[in-house]
Design an enzyme around this catalytic site. Sequence first.
Site, PDB file in Angstrom:
ATOM      1  N   GLY A  10       0.803  -1.210   0.000  1.00  0.00           N
ATOM      2  CA  GLY A  10       0.000   0.000   0.000  1.00  0.00           C
ATOM      3  C   GLY A  10       0.835   1.259   0.000  1.00  0.00           C
ATOM      4  N   ALA A  24       2.937   0.959   3.548  1.00  0.00           N
ATOM      5  CA  ALA A  24       3.520  -0.270   4.077  1.00  0.00           C
ATOM      6  C   ALA A  24       3.282  -1.446   3.143  1.00  0.00           C
ATOM      7  CB  ALA A  24       2.909  -0.578   5.452  1.00  0.00           C
ATOM      8  N   ASP A  57      -8.452   9.013   8.623  1.00  0.00           N
ATOM      9  CA  ASP A  57      -8.373   8.639   7.207  1.00  0.00           C
ATOM     10  C   ASP A  57      -9.321   7.481   6.922  1.00  0.00           C
ATOM     11  OD1 ASP A  57      -7.350   8.837   4.563  1.00  0.00           O
ATOM     12  OD2 ASP A  57      -5.928   7.224   4.934  1.00  0.00           O
ATOM     13  N   ASN A 111      -9.771   1.348   3.937  1.00  0.00           N
ATOM     14  CA  ASN A 111      -9.088   0.833   5.121  1.00  0.00           C
ATOM     15  C   ASN A 111     -10.052   0.262   6.162  1.00  0.00           C
ATOM     16  OD1 ASN A 111     -10.010   3.339   6.118  1.00  0.00           O
ATOM     17  ND2 ASN A 111      -8.052   4.291   5.625  1.00  0.00           N
ATOM     18  N   ASP A 150      -5.313   0.415   9.460  1.00  0.00           N
ATOM     19  CA  ASP A 150      -4.496   1.552   9.016  1.00  0.00           C
ATOM     20  C   ASP A 150      -4.710   2.792   9.888  1.00  0.00           C
ATOM     21  OD1 ASP A 150      -3.504  -0.032   7.032  1.00  0.00           O
ATOM     22  OD2 ASP A 150      -4.760   0.797   5.436  1.00  0.00           O
TER      23      ASP A 150
END
Length: 282
Positions: A26, A29, A168, A173, A185
Amino acid sequence: MKPPQRLQSLIEEGLIDTVVRQLMSGKEAMVYVVRCGDETRCAKIYKEATQRSFRQAVDYTENRKVKNTRQARAMAKGTHFGRQAQEDAWQRAEVDALYRLAAAGVRVPKPHNFCDGVLLMELVADENGDAAPRLNDVVFAPEQARAHHATLLKEVVRMLCAGIVHGDLSEFNILLGADGPVIIDLPQAVDAAGNNHANRLLLRDVANLRNFFGRFAPELLQTEYGHEIWDLYQRGVLHTEVALTGRFEHQHGAVDVSGVLREIDDTRVEQAARLLRLRSGA
């Protein structure tokens, strides 16, 4: 498969037995499926700051604590040591948030260890035991969309009661596990009481949920859960069992033009990031 170099130290220390496969790569990571004794887990290897597309915006890092004043001064000056300290603080933010939220009963992957920039945690699986898909990869019937939306609103409330805003949150996520959605995340998670942008970030998180599930259940697009949740939080009456209505009466006053322009800019940046993730499949 051959273990990545970054996982070698965890293998040598007996934290990981074998690396099964790469699960995803991603914006911040790379994640691998690993075996630890009789358990299958995942190992999240954080990318270096120079390799990431996700910027460590001041909105997220505001008021984050560091180990000592030397680190704080170095981070402010942007020295090599300061950049390393900032990177460490960025990674540890997710680790700290995961432990804190798991203890509060929020639906997040259970963290197991953090070593050498690698987060070892629970592998979220679907009903077949395979790695769970992201919400973005699933099509829902209207009743499913309403149910998952309600579940996630409760998780947002539970997070806020624990003092954390995801910052976020979106369909990219959140995983659809065997027993429902699981939030992932969290390196950009912010302290609700200590970050001046927490209100705006929470409203955006809730709006993202509304807009996604509103594709399948259009009536959700008319709701105002974000404003309602933050108002209850500000008044000190928000709790994990609160009954939300989705209705909120706005107080009309002077318009914060700079705030509106900033929100428009944030929306543009987020839309560009969404298109990039869709094109890359990350």
